[in-house]
Every structure is written in C-alpha cells, then in structure tokens.
Write an enzyme that holds these catalytic residues in place. Structure first.
Site, PDB file in Angstrom:
ATOM      1  N   HIS A 133     -27.869  15.383  77.925  1.00 30.56           N
ATOM      2  CA  HIS A 133     -28.368  15.722  79.270  1.00 30.56           C
ATOM      3  C   HIS A 133     -29.645  16.556  79.177  1.00 30.56           C
ATOM      4  O   HIS A 133     -30.637  16.269  79.857  1.00 30.56           O
ATOM      5  CB  HIS A 133     -27.283  16.488  80.028  1.00 30.56           C
ATOM      6  CG  HIS A 133     -27.740  17.064  81.323  1.00 30.56           C
ATOM      7  ND1 HIS A 133     -27.534  16.437  82.542  1.00 30.56           N
ATOM      8  CD2 HIS A 133     -28.399  18.216  81.613  1.00 30.56           C
ATOM      9  CE1 HIS A 133     -28.055  17.167  83.504  1.00 30.56           C
ATOM     10  NE2 HIS A 133     -28.574  18.259  82.968  1.00 30.56           N
ATOM     11  N   GLU A 134     -29.630  17.591  78.347  1.00 28.94           N
ATOM     12  CA  GLU A 134     -30.799  18.467  78.229  1.00 28.94           C
ATOM     13  C   GLU A 134     -31.992  17.703  77.650  1.00 28.94           C
ATOM     14  O   GLU A 134     -33.129  17.891  78.097  1.00 28.94           O
ATOM     15  CB  GLU A 134     -30.466  19.676  77.346  1.00 28.94           C
ATOM     16  CG  GLU A 134     -29.405  20.603  77.926  1.00 28.94           C
ATOM     17  CD  GLU A 134     -29.788  21.152  79.292  1.00 28.94           C
ATOM     18  OE1 GLU A 134     -30.990  21.351  79.550  1.00 28.94           O
ATOM     19  OE2 GLU A 134     -28.879  21.384  80.103  1.00 28.94           O
ATOM     20  N   HIS A 137     -33.734  15.619  80.288  1.00 30.40           N
ATOM     21  CA  HIS A 137     -34.717  16.304  81.126  1.00 30.40           C
ATOM     22  C   HIS A 137     -36.106  16.248  80.489  1.00 30.40           C
ATOM     23  O   HIS A 137     -37.114  16.142  81.188  1.00 30.40           O
ATOM     24  CB  HIS A 137     -34.304  17.771  81.343  1.00 30.40           C
ATOM     25  CG  HIS A 137     -33.267  17.956  82.403  1.00 30.40           C
ATOM     26  ND1 HIS A 137     -33.378  17.411  83.666  1.00 30.40           N
ATOM     27  CD2 HIS A 137     -32.092  18.651  82.390  1.00 30.40           C
ATOM     28  CE1 HIS A 137     -32.323  17.760  84.395  1.00 30.40           C
ATOM     29  NE2 HIS A 137     -31.528  18.498  83.645  1.00 30.40           N
ATOM     30  N   GLU A 193     -31.014  15.930  88.074  1.00 33.52           N
ATOM     31  CA  GLU A 193     -29.764  16.188  87.370  1.00 33.52           C
ATOM     32  C   GLU A 193     -28.978  14.886  87.175  1.00 33.52           C
ATOM     33  O   GLU A 193     -28.449  14.622  86.090  1.00 33.52           O
ATOM     34  CB  GLU A 193     -28.911  17.203  88.143  1.00 33.52           C
ATOM     35  CG  GLU A 193     -29.508  18.602  88.226  1.00 33.52           C
ATOM     36  CD  GLU A 193     -29.449  19.360  86.919  1.00 33.52           C
ATOM     37  OE1 GLU A 193     -29.251  18.750  85.844  1.00 33.52           O
ATOM     38  OE2 GLU A 193     -29.611  20.590  86.950  1.00 33.52           O
TER      39      GLU A 193
END
Length: 253
Positions: A133-134, A137, A193
């Site tokens: 997920h990070e 980004h 997100e």
C-alpha cells in the site's frame, strides 16, 4: 493545472494563518509565492533530491534498528517477497525504526521505513500488504503531491515568519525536519487510499504472495482504534477497506 493552483492556495493560507498579515513584507510574499510556484512544478528529480534529504533527516532523528536486530532481519525477510522491484526507477532502501508507533511510509526516492510498533502488531503477510500500500502511493504519484505540498507549506511558513528577512535558498536542518514531519503526517484522499489498496492487492497477486494479509491488516487497524487508525486516512474506514479487499479476494479465487 487546477491541482497546482490548489496546492499554492493551501500553502499561502497556511502562511497567512501562522504569521498574520500585519508584519508581512510584500517582497517576502512575492518570494513565498515564487517558492510555492516552484513547489507545484517540482520535477521527479527534484522529488528524489528532496526525499533523499528528508529521509536522511528522519533517520537522524529516529532510532534506527541495527543490521543485526530482530526487526532488521525480519524486515529483510518480508521485503524479499517483493524481489528486485523498484519504485519509479529508484532502488528500494528499507529500514526499521524502533518505536511503539504504528506506522510505515515510503518516499519518491525509494526510501521505505517501517516502525517496530507496526511490526509487533502484524504478521509477515500483513506487513507485505501494508508495505505494498505504501509503495503504491509512490508508484501512483501520490507521494509526489504530498512532498510538493509539504515543501510549499514549509517555504511559505519560513517566508512569513521571516517578516522582511530574505529566504535562504536551501532548507536548513530545522526546516528539513519540518518538511519531513509534514510529509509523514500527510493525509491522502479517499480515492488515493483506495487506489493504493488496489495497487497492493495487484502487487501481491503479481508476486504470488498471500493477499489475505491485506484484509487482516485492515481488520487489526480497525481493532486498534475503532476503525479510524491514524496510520491510514480515516476515509474510507479500516473496516470498509478490509471488506473491499475481501470482496476482491473472493472474486479472484
């Protein structure tokens, strides 16, 4: 173009709020405006340079786990699952921070940092889901926008507080620390997100890793503080995100 104008307006409002209008030098405002415009047009190379400096500052201000610690060894094991992937052409450079905070983040230079509080809370599959997920980004350009805003706000604050003093061309150590803090605490939009969640799911699928960890990671964050973990933006909530990832998992069995 609209996003760049919004970026500069946000930074300018922050500078006026912090300093007030009475003592501002018009030349200082022009200088601040110039820095904001520069921030909105930071190139990928600029982002890498700023991220290099910000990541080094964060390491300097944090307790970094030694190479032989259990956290560093475990993180190396977790990251091996991603193979030799890069982030926007940058080699991934990961470290663990010894702190009870539950957090992780990535920057546009490939810098990935994981807090021991998160590692204590998550199993390896869940950590991979969070890290995917990070890194999402970064890959999707969200961190570039976050760094632009952090830089613009920091430059505006400096110009406003100087009240007539000329701005320095390079960020001081304290300004760099302020920029780094703003970046780490940046909140992403609901769509960003969700897109980062999907990126992680797709990455785990591509790397043939257990995608269930992405679901249970959100479930644990939901239990941590009622579904509004400070680690991720509170919109959408952790339970909703866990349910969406579970739906994707069910659809891809």
């Amino acid at each position: 173009m609209k996003s760049k104008i919004s970026l500069m307006c946000t930074a300018l409002v922050a500078s006026l709020t912090l300093a007030g209008c009475g003592n501002l030098d018009p030349n200082g405002l022009l200088s601040a405006g110039s820095d904001m415009a520069k921030a909105a047009n930071l190139s990928d190379a600029d982002i890498v340079q700023l991220s290099d400096a910000a990541c080094k500052q964060s390491d300097k201000e944090s307790k970094v786990a030694s190479a032989g610690s259990k956290y560093s060894k475990r993180l190396a094991k977790v990251m091996r699952g991603f193979g030799k992937m890069t982030l926007n052409g940058q080699r991934i450079k990961y470290k663990a921070y010894l702190t009870q905070d539950v957090n992780a983040w990535a920057m546009g230079n490939g810098c990935v940092r994981v807090y021991s509080g998160l590692m204590d809370m998550m199993n390896d599959d869940e950590l991979r889901g969070v890290l995917g997920h990070e890194m999402g980004h970064v890959a999707l350009g969200h961190t570039k926008k976050a760094m632009q805003l952090a830089y613009a706000t920091s430059a505006a604050r400096q110009a406003a507080s100087a009240a007539g003093n000329s701005m320095v061309s390079a960020l001081s150590s304290s300004e760099l620390g302020d920029l780094t803090e703003k970046f780490i605490n940046a909140q992403f939009s609901q769509s960003q997100e969700s897109d980062a969640d999907d990126y992680s799911f797709d990455l785990l699928t591509q790397k043939k890793m257990n995608r269930k960890g992405l679901v249970t990671a959100f479930q644990k964050l939901a239990e941590l503080d009622g579904g509004k973990s400070s680690m991720f933006s509170s919109h959408p909530s952790s339970p909703d995100r866990a349910a969406r990832m579970q739906a994707r998992l069910d659809a891809n069995k």
